[in-house]
Structures are given as C-alpha cells and as structure tokens.
Design a protein around this motif. Structure first.
Motif, PDB file in Angstrom:
ATOM      1  N   ALA A   1       0.802  -1.122   0.189  1.00 20.63           N
ATOM      2  CA  ALA A   1       0.046   0.059  -0.102  1.00 20.63           C
ATOM      3  C   ALA A   1       0.885   1.281  -0.011  1.00 20.63           C
ATOM      4  O   ALA A   1       0.418   2.377  -0.119  1.00 20.63           O
ATOM      5  N   HIS A   2       2.120   1.210   0.096  1.00 22.38           N
ATOM      6  CA  HIS A   2       3.288   2.265   0.295  1.00 22.38           C
ATOM      7  C   HIS A   2       3.212   3.189  -0.889  1.00 22.38           C
ATOM      8  O   HIS A   2       3.167   4.405  -1.049  1.00 22.38           O
ATOM      9  N   VAL A   3       3.346   2.511  -2.194  1.00 20.14           N
ATOM     10  CA  VAL A   3       3.595   3.440  -3.136  1.00 20.14           C
ATOM     11  C   VAL A   3       2.351   3.143  -4.478  1.00 20.14           C
ATOM     12  O   VAL A   3       1.972   1.871  -4.663  1.00 20.14           O
TER      13      VAL A   3
ATOM     14  N   GLY B   1      -2.285   6.531  -9.823  1.00 18.38           N
ATOM     15  CA  GLY B   1      -3.673   6.055  -9.277  1.00 18.38           C
ATOM     16  C   GLY B   1      -3.819   4.500  -8.763  1.00 18.38           C
ATOM     17  O   GLY B   1      -4.807   4.222  -8.154  1.00 18.38           O
ATOM     18  N   LYS B   2      -2.752   3.756  -9.166  1.00 21.23           N
ATOM     19  CA  LYS B   2      -2.910   2.315  -8.845  1.00 21.23           C
ATOM     20  C   LYS B   2      -1.931   1.898  -8.058  1.00 21.23           C
ATOM     21  O   LYS B   2      -0.909   2.040  -8.262  1.00 21.23           O
ATOM     22  N   LEU B   3      -2.397   0.746  -7.120  1.00 26.48           N
ATOM     23  CA  LEU B   3      -1.419   0.017  -6.351  1.00 26.48           C
ATOM     24  C   LEU B   3      -1.372  -1.451  -7.031  1.00 26.48           C
ATOM     25  O   LEU B   3      -1.826  -1.378  -8.183  1.00 26.48           O
TER      26      LEU B   3
ATOM     27  N   ALA C   1      -5.915   2.980  -5.673  1.00 23.38           N
ATOM     28  CA  ALA C   1      -5.300   3.640  -4.620  1.00 23.38           C
ATOM     29  C   ALA C   1      -6.288   4.394  -3.719  1.00 23.38           C
ATOM     30  O   ALA C   1      -6.316   4.315  -2.546  1.00 23.38           O
ATOM     31  N   ALA C   2      -7.247   5.168  -4.279  1.00 17.11           N
ATOM     32  CA  ALA C   2      -8.367   5.565  -3.691  1.00 17.11           C
ATOM     33  C   ALA C   2      -9.320   4.772  -3.263  1.00 17.11           C
ATOM     34  O   ALA C   2      -9.828   5.096  -2.148  1.00 17.11           O
ATOM     35  N   GLY C   3      -9.953   3.962  -3.932  1.00 17.47           N
ATOM     36  CA  GLY C   3     -10.680   3.039  -3.390  1.00 17.47           C
ATOM     37  C   GLY C   3     -10.409   1.949  -2.244  1.00 17.47           C
ATOM     38  O   GLY C   3     -11.036   1.502  -1.503  1.00 17.47           O
ATOM     39  N   ALA C   4      -9.047   1.880  -2.357  1.00 18.62           N
ATOM     40  CA  ALA C   4      -8.290   0.919  -1.266  1.00 18.62           C
ATOM     41  C   ALA C   4      -8.491   1.507   0.031  1.00 18.62           C
ATOM     42  O   ALA C   4      -8.365   0.794   1.118  1.00 18.62           O
TER      43      ALA C   4
ATOM     44  N   ARG D   1       8.418   1.716  -7.855  1.00 15.92           N
ATOM     45  CA  ARG D   1       7.277   1.370  -8.623  1.00 15.92           C
ATOM     46  C   ARG D   1       7.384   0.010  -9.537  1.00 15.92           C
ATOM     47  O   ARG D   1       6.420  -0.817  -9.493  1.00 15.92           O
ATOM     48  N   VAL D   2       8.649  -0.345  -9.725  1.00 11.57           N
ATOM     49  CA  VAL D   2       9.016  -1.627 -10.420  1.00 11.57           C
ATOM     50  C   VAL D   2       8.576  -2.779  -9.390  1.00 11.57           C
ATOM     51  O   VAL D   2       8.020  -3.967  -9.760  1.00 11.57           O
TER      52      VAL D   2
END
Length: 285
Positions: A86-88, A92-94, A100-103, A232-233
């Motif tokens: 959940a950190h990065v 807008g996506k984890l 990310a917003a919905g999580a 990110r990777v």
C-alpha cells in the motif's frame, strides 16, 4: 551475531535434522538497526521519539518495588522497516491494479496494508555488489547498481536468487549510518539499484528485497526522493516487498551469501509499512 548451542542437545540425531543443525551451532546475524532518537531517516516520515512517562521512584509500592514504562512515536518507515504494497501507487493504482483511492477506507489500507505481510522464513541471498566489483569498502555516492552489476555479483559469488527468496543488496553505504545526515545523502546522492536493476530482481520472482540504504534504490545527487522508479517496479508492478536501512556489514564481512532469512512485520492494520528486525541464520559445523 549470536552463536546458539542449546544445552543437552545430542551431538547427532538421524531422526532430526533440526537437532543436528542446533548441535553443530548456529550463528544469528541481526540485520536491524537500533531505534534511537535522532537516527538518520527520510525527511518524508515522522521521526522516532522515545520518552518515559513513568520512571522508577515516581510510584513506589508498599514492598519497595517500582516500575518504569515507555511511550514511543514514529513513522512506520523509520529505522529498519518493510514497505507494504500500500506504500506506493502509480497513476492512481496499487499492486494488482487496485485503485489507491478506493483501497483507502476509514484511513486504513485493509487490502494491502502491513498486516497482510506474512512472516518470512525462507532462503536469503546477500548480493555484495561492491565486493564483487572490487571496491569492498562501498560504492560511490549516487552510483547506480545496474543489471550488469547484479549479474556480475551473482557470477562472482555463485549465488543466484530463485523464486521465493529474499535478496539483500549491499552497497556499503550502511557504514555511514552513524554519521546521520551524510547517510541520508541529500546533496551527495546515495548508491542503489536503478530501474533496470529492479527489473532484474523482479525477473527472479523473489518475495522481497532490501538494502543498506535509506530508500533502497539509487538517489541522484541533490534529487532526494523526487523519483523512485525501483519502488514502482517492485511494489506496484510486481508485488515485491522492500526492506530499507538494513545493517549488512557483519554478514558481508563473514562472507555469508546464503542463509535462512527470518522476518516478521508488526501486524499494523492498514499501515503502509512496519518496523522490522530481520535475522540471517547460518549453521556451523
């Protein structure tokens, strides 16, 4: 480092390989940093603070006994710690294409928070990059560890990661931890894995990776944490946990490149990371 030889353990036991290992002795390398007020950390996270709200003598029992207790406050990405998925986020996506917003619900990441990180008891591999490249004291500030560097290290050491391993990358920068600000490397930069190096790690399908630096990956001089492509990777694209601010010097000095890796994060519900105290366990005899 601790050597354990349990009292009364038989010298040999064909029925129990575990007892054989314990009888021969094991060495435990503590890869975590002590948590101390004023220790170096990323400026993006709340600092560690420790206080004693009650000290010995503040209250004395009728029998003369007294107790002290503590209070601590800190960010979850301070000291030796692990990044939860959940950190990065990216665009807008984890990890797993999760919004990310919905999580985020009620200020917590229920799906990818630190409480979802399972304990790790698995093979660990130390990639001692500066030793393999002929500079055992450490890499230069801002040096990017490339795919070629990691491949060279594997060839020199003979320790290739496989799926499910944890890979720890030594840059030698950890020697500067006690210097404070120079370890953070705001102006100088910090050596670390670059984007393509992170892809090399991900291609080995490891469970987690870590380093002896403040942010795992290479920080360019003067750039700080402005861009973090390796995060990110690893976190977003591949679901690989990252452990930062490891102490790898004793393990590297002992030339222990393969070991049993043990790590358990705190079950901080919905948190983006957790302090950890990783161990490398090596059998002797």
């Amino acid at each position: 480092m601790t050597t354990l030889r349990p009292a009364g353990t038989p010298a040999r036991s064909a029925a129990s390989p575990l007892l054989d290992v314990l009888a021969a002795g094991i060495e435990v390398f503590d890869l975590g940093r002590p948590l101390t007020v004023g220790m170096p950390q990323s400026p993006n996270h709340p600092a560690y603070w420790h206080s004693l709200p009650r000290r010995h003598g503040d209250m004395v029992r009728s029998d003369g006994g007294s107790a002290a207790n503590d209070m601590i406050s800190m960010g979850t990405h301070v000291g030796t710690h692990i990044d939860a998925l959940a950190h990065v986020s990216h665009e807008g996506k984890l990890f797993g294409d999760v919004s990310a917003a919905g999580a985020l619900s009620g200020g917590r990441y229920a799906e990818l928070g630190a409480h979802t990180i399972d304990p790790m008891v698995c093979r660990g591999v130390l990639l001692d990059v500066p030793a393999a490249l002929g500079s055992p004291a450490g890499l230069d500030a801002g040096y990017e560890i490339t795919r070629a560097d990691l491949e060279t290290t594997v060839e020199v050491q003979g320790t290739r990661p496989v799926a499910g391993d944890v890979v720890l990358v030594r840059s030698g920068w950890g020697r500067r931890f006690d210097e404070g600000a120079p370890y953070v490397g705001g102006e100088s930069g910090v050596p670390g894995v670059g984007e393509d190096g992170a892809r090399w790690i991900a291609e080995h399908e490891v469970r987690a990776t870590g380093a002896d630096t403040i942010a795992f990956e290479r920080l360019a001089p003067g750039a700080g944490h402005s861009v973090l492509p390796a995060h990110r990777v690893l976190l977003v694209e591949n679901g690989i946990y990252i452990v930062e601010a490891l102490d790898l010097e004793e393990l590297a000095a002992a030339r222990q490149h393969e070991f049993l890796f043990v790590l358990s994060s705190l079950a901080l519900y919905g948190a983006t990371g957790s302090p950890v105290r990783p161990l490398a366990v090596v059998s002797r005899g």
